[in-house]
Design a protein around this motif. Sequence first.
Motif, PDB file in Angstrom:
ATOM      1  N   ALA A 218      38.064  44.979  45.817  1.00 37.75           N
ATOM      2  CA  ALA A 218      39.066  44.344  44.953  1.00 37.75           C
ATOM      3  C   ALA A 218      40.379  44.116  45.690  1.00 37.75           C
ATOM      4  O   ALA A 218      41.079  43.118  45.447  1.00 37.75           O
ATOM      5  CB  ALA A 218      39.294  45.212  43.717  1.00 37.75           C
ATOM      6  N   ASP A 219      40.730  45.018  46.606  1.00 35.83           N
ATOM      7  CA  ASP A 219      42.007  44.896  47.325  1.00 35.83           C
ATOM      8  C   ASP A 219      42.106  43.589  48.104  1.00 35.83           C
ATOM      9  O   ASP A 219      43.188  43.007  48.227  1.00 35.83           O
ATOM     10  CB  ASP A 219      42.188  46.079  48.279  1.00 35.83           C
ATOM     11  CG  ASP A 219      42.440  47.386  47.542  1.00 35.83           C
ATOM     12  OD1 ASP A 219      42.814  47.321  46.355  1.00 35.83           O
ATOM     13  OD2 ASP A 219      42.254  48.458  48.145  1.00 35.83           O
ATOM     14  N   SER A 220      40.986  43.149  48.650  1.00 35.15           N
ATOM     15  CA  SER A 220      41.000  41.892  49.398  1.00 35.15           C
ATOM     16  C   SER A 220      40.563  40.704  48.543  1.00 35.15           C
ATOM     17  O   SER A 220      40.978  39.570  48.784  1.00 35.15           O
ATOM     18  CB  SER A 220      40.082  41.994  50.623  1.00 35.15           C
ATOM     19  OG  SER A 220      38.735  42.223  50.233  1.00 35.15           O
ATOM     20  N   THR A 221      39.744  40.981  47.541  1.00 35.65           N
ATOM     21  CA  THR A 221      39.170  39.900  46.739  1.00 35.65           C
ATOM     22  C   THR A 221      40.211  39.197  45.873  1.00 35.65           C
ATOM     23  O   THR A 221      40.249  37.964  45.804  1.00 35.65           O
ATOM     24  CB  THR A 221      38.035  40.447  45.860  1.00 35.65           C
ATOM     25  OG1 THR A 221      36.935  40.805  46.704  1.00 35.65           O
ATOM     26  CG2 THR A 221      37.575  39.433  44.836  1.00 35.65           C
ATOM     27  N   LEU A 222      41.079  39.950  45.211  1.00 38.89           N
ATOM     28  CA  LEU A 222      42.038  39.310  44.307  1.00 38.89           C
ATOM     29  C   LEU A 222      43.019  38.404  45.044  1.00 38.89           C
ATOM     30  O   LEU A 222      43.258  37.265  44.602  1.00 38.89           O
ATOM     31  CB  LEU A 222      42.774  40.373  43.490  1.00 38.89           C
ATOM     32  CG  LEU A 222      41.890  41.212  42.545  1.00 38.89           C
ATOM     33  CD1 LEU A 222      42.759  42.120  41.692  1.00 38.89           C
ATOM     34  CD2 LEU A 222      41.022  40.323  41.674  1.00 38.89           C
ATOM     35  N   PRO A 223      43.597  38.837  46.176  1.00 39.52           N
ATOM     36  CA  PRO A 223      44.439  37.878  46.925  1.00 39.52           C
ATOM     37  C   PRO A 223      43.665  36.667  47.414  1.00 39.52           C
ATOM     38  O   PRO A 223      44.210  35.553  47.465  1.00 39.52           O
ATOM     39  CB  PRO A 223      44.964  38.717  48.092  1.00 39.52           C
ATOM     40  CG  PRO A 223      44.838  40.137  47.664  1.00 39.52           C
ATOM     41  CD  PRO A 223      43.635  40.182  46.776  1.00 39.52           C
ATOM     42  N   ALA A 224      42.394  36.871  47.788  1.00 39.08           N
ATOM     43  CA  ALA A 224      41.590  35.740  48.261  1.00 39.08           C
ATOM     44  C   ALA A 224      41.315  34.753  47.133  1.00 39.08           C
ATOM     45  O   ALA A 224      41.355  33.534  47.341  1.00 39.08           O
ATOM     46  CB  ALA A 224      40.272  36.256  48.852  1.00 39.08           C
ATOM     47  N   LEU A 225      41.051  35.261  45.933  1.00 37.88           N
ATOM     48  CA  LEU A 225      40.825  34.370  44.799  1.00 37.88           C
ATOM     49  C   LEU A 225      42.086  33.564  44.483  1.00 37.88           C
ATOM     50  O   LEU A 225      42.008  32.370  44.188  1.00 37.88           O
ATOM     51  CB  LEU A 225      40.379  35.175  43.576  1.00 37.88           C
ATOM     52  CG  LEU A 225      38.986  35.799  43.644  1.00 37.88           C
ATOM     53  CD1 LEU A 225      38.746  36.684  42.421  1.00 37.88           C
ATOM     54  CD2 LEU A 225      37.911  34.728  43.739  1.00 37.88           C
ATOM     55  N   GLN A 226      43.245  34.218  44.550  1.00 33.99           N
ATOM     56  CA  GLN A 226      44.489  33.494  44.294  1.00 33.99           C
ATOM     57  C   GLN A 226      44.719  32.429  45.356  1.00 33.99           C
ATOM     58  O   GLN A 226      45.129  31.300  45.048  1.00 33.99           O
ATOM     59  CB  GLN A 226      45.666  34.458  44.258  1.00 33.99           C
ATOM     60  CG  GLN A 226      46.984  33.795  43.905  1.00 33.99           C
ATOM     61  CD  GLN A 226      46.944  33.125  42.540  1.00 33.99           C
ATOM     62  OE1 GLN A 226      46.710  33.763  41.524  1.00 33.99           O
ATOM     63  NE2 GLN A 226      47.167  31.801  42.499  1.00 33.99           N
ATOM     64  N   ALA A 251      34.176  48.257  40.674  1.00 28.97           N
ATOM     65  CA  ALA A 251      35.616  47.973  40.628  1.00 28.97           C
ATOM     66  C   ALA A 251      35.924  46.516  40.964  1.00 28.97           C
ATOM     67  O   ALA A 251      36.735  45.867  40.286  1.00 28.97           O
ATOM     68  CB  ALA A 251      36.354  48.912  41.582  1.00 28.97           C
ATOM     69  N   GLU A 252      35.290  45.977  42.022  1.00 28.67           N
ATOM     70  CA  GLU A 252      35.574  44.605  42.425  1.00 28.67           C
ATOM     71  C   GLU A 252      35.154  43.618  41.341  1.00 28.67           C
ATOM     72  O   GLU A 252      35.911  42.708  40.979  1.00 28.67           O
ATOM     73  CB  GLU A 252      34.858  44.280  43.733  1.00 28.67           C
ATOM     74  CG  GLU A 252      35.091  42.846  44.195  1.00 28.67           C
ATOM     75  CD  GLU A 252      34.209  42.453  45.367  1.00 28.67           C
ATOM     76  OE1 GLU A 252      34.728  41.805  46.288  1.00 28.67           O
ATOM     77  OE2 GLU A 252      33.009  42.796  45.354  1.00 28.67           O
ATOM     78  N   LYS A 253      33.957  43.792  40.827  1.00 34.90           N
ATOM     79  CA  LYS A 253      33.435  42.892  39.797  1.00 34.90           C
ATOM     80  C   LYS A 253      34.340  42.906  38.558  1.00 34.90           C
ATOM     81  O   LYS A 253      34.693  41.856  38.007  1.00 34.90           O
ATOM     82  CB  LYS A 253      32.017  43.317  39.435  1.00 34.90           C
ATOM     83  CG  LYS A 253      31.284  42.420  38.469  1.00 34.90           C
ATOM     84  CD  LYS A 253      29.882  42.979  38.261  1.00 34.90           C
ATOM     85  CE  LYS A 253      29.024  42.100  37.383  1.00 34.90           C
ATOM     86  NZ  LYS A 253      27.670  42.685  37.208  1.00 34.90           N
ATOM     87  N   LYS A 254      34.736  44.098  38.129  1.00 33.35           N
ATOM     88  CA  LYS A 254      35.581  44.234  36.943  1.00 33.35           C
ATOM     89  C   LYS A 254      36.956  43.613  37.172  1.00 33.35           C
ATOM     90  O   LYS A 254      37.458  42.875  36.323  1.00 33.35           O
ATOM     91  CB  LYS A 254      35.718  45.712  36.589  1.00 33.35           C
ATOM     92  CG  LYS A 254      36.550  45.975  35.352  1.00 33.35           C
ATOM     93  CD  LYS A 254      36.605  47.468  35.038  1.00 33.35           C
ATOM     94  CE  LYS A 254      37.464  47.738  33.810  1.00 33.35           C
ATOM     95  NZ  LYS A 254      37.549  49.195  33.511  1.00 33.35           N
ATOM     96  N   GLU A 258      38.518  40.297  35.244  1.00 35.49           N
ATOM     97  CA  GLU A 258      39.785  40.392  34.511  1.00 35.49           C
ATOM     98  C   GLU A 258      40.797  39.373  35.042  1.00 35.49           C
ATOM     99  O   GLU A 258      41.560  38.780  34.275  1.00 35.49           O
ATOM    100  CB  GLU A 258      40.338  41.810  34.627  1.00 35.49           C
ATOM    101  CG  GLU A 258      39.518  42.836  33.837  1.00 35.49           C
ATOM    102  CD  GLU A 258      40.013  44.253  34.045  1.00 35.49           C
ATOM    103  OE1 GLU A 258      40.904  44.461  34.911  1.00 35.49           O
ATOM    104  OE2 GLU A 258      39.514  45.150  33.353  1.00 35.49           O
ATOM    105  N   PHE A 259      40.790  39.171  36.363  1.00 37.25           N
ATOM    106  CA  PHE A 259      41.670  38.160  36.956  1.00 37.25           C
ATOM    107  C   PHE A 259      41.353  36.774  36.393  1.00 37.25           C
ATOM    108  O   PHE A 259      42.263  36.031  36.004  1.00 37.25           O
ATOM    109  CB  PHE A 259      41.495  38.181  38.476  1.00 37.25           C
ATOM    110  CG  PHE A 259      42.179  37.064  39.198  1.00 37.25           C
ATOM    111  CD1 PHE A 259      43.533  37.139  39.504  1.00 37.25           C
ATOM    112  CD2 PHE A 259      41.482  35.924  39.572  1.00 37.25           C
ATOM    113  CE1 PHE A 259      44.177  36.093  40.181  1.00 37.25           C
ATOM    114  CE2 PHE A 259      42.110  34.885  40.251  1.00 37.25           C
ATOM    115  CZ  PHE A 259      43.468  34.977  40.538  1.00 37.25           C
ATOM    116  N   PHE A 260      40.065  36.433  36.325  1.00 36.82           N
ATOM    117  CA  PHE A 260      39.683  35.126  35.802  1.00 36.82           C
ATOM    118  C   PHE A 260      40.087  34.981  34.337  1.00 36.82           C
ATOM    119  O   PHE A 260      40.585  33.930  33.923  1.00 36.82           O
ATOM    120  CB  PHE A 260      38.175  34.925  35.950  1.00 36.82           C
ATOM    121  CG  PHE A 260      37.717  34.717  37.375  1.00 36.82           C
ATOM    122  CD1 PHE A 260      38.438  33.943  38.248  1.00 36.82           C
ATOM    123  CD2 PHE A 260      36.552  35.316  37.833  1.00 36.82           C
ATOM    124  CE1 PHE A 260      38.021  33.743  39.552  1.00 36.82           C
ATOM    125  CE2 PHE A 260      36.125  35.128  39.134  1.00 36.82           C
ATOM    126  CZ  PHE A 260      36.856  34.351  40.000  1.00 36.82           C
TER     127      PHE A 260
END
Length: 293
Positions: A218-226, A251-254, A258-260
């Motif tokens: 999640a630490d890398s995924t959320l900035p990458a999605l943005q 954790a990453e999936k959740k 939530e970000f989406f």
Amino acid sequence: MRIEKTALDAQNRCVYSLYKEKGCIGHAVTCADCFEALEIAPEWQSRGYGSYLLREVLRQNGGFDRTAPSEFTAPLPDAGNTAAQALAAKFGFVPRGGLLVRRRVPDLTAVELTHRFLRSTLAPGGLYLDATCGNGHDTLFLCSVAGENGRVIGLDIQPQAAANTNALLAANGMAAIGRAECCDHRELLRFAPPGSVDCVMFNFGWLPGAAHDVHSTADSTLPALQAGLDALKPGGVLAAVLYSGKVIGNAEKKAAAEFFRSLPLADYTVLICEFANWADTAPLPCFVIKREK
């Protein structure tokens, strides 16, 4: 038992000969994906050898491939040949238009669903990013969508993944359309300025065939999605397949889901596609369409 394949002519006609104890007991004649004949010697009939031969010919020609569509045809058997009719039915051949036809479509996996959605939504040309290129199969898919006037860039933090992707693209004649770079997906804007990309694709998890201790979080995924959303042009699509399980947890999936769900409706249309009768750990395909102002 063994099967020997012999090419008959330049029209892709082949004969598959079935041998048992050094003697030929049957053969199948094919032309591309059409069975012209399949015969077993009378003294060896009703012992399962016809099934064995038909199964092997189908297998060798992709008839059991779960990832690609296939279609095979054969002549209709004589009305009184119940054994041939039963054999055809056993392997999924059905009468259609004066022939026997066997059609299979790819299993509807999360990735296959994502590919179908993108193929129906995207147009040839433009710029496409595969932000987690892995071994290159999604990058290759995007190249097939982009076409000769499009451009595809694959990114992966692991050098071996970028190398595998470039090798796959070259082997399939797509090196002029796509390439892979070793790069953290959070830095994808290095390769595409904001508002320039038609599609950004993420397929999270780990590199297939590599150690599972290296995977997205999640630490890398959320900035990458943005970053992916920032890269999209109006009308562009972000696609992401999210995973969970014993190795990578939830954790990453959740966090990504939530970000989406938090994205403003005025700016984005969000789809989260759940396989309702699969396990809770099933992959989750998600799509974000950047709305035009």
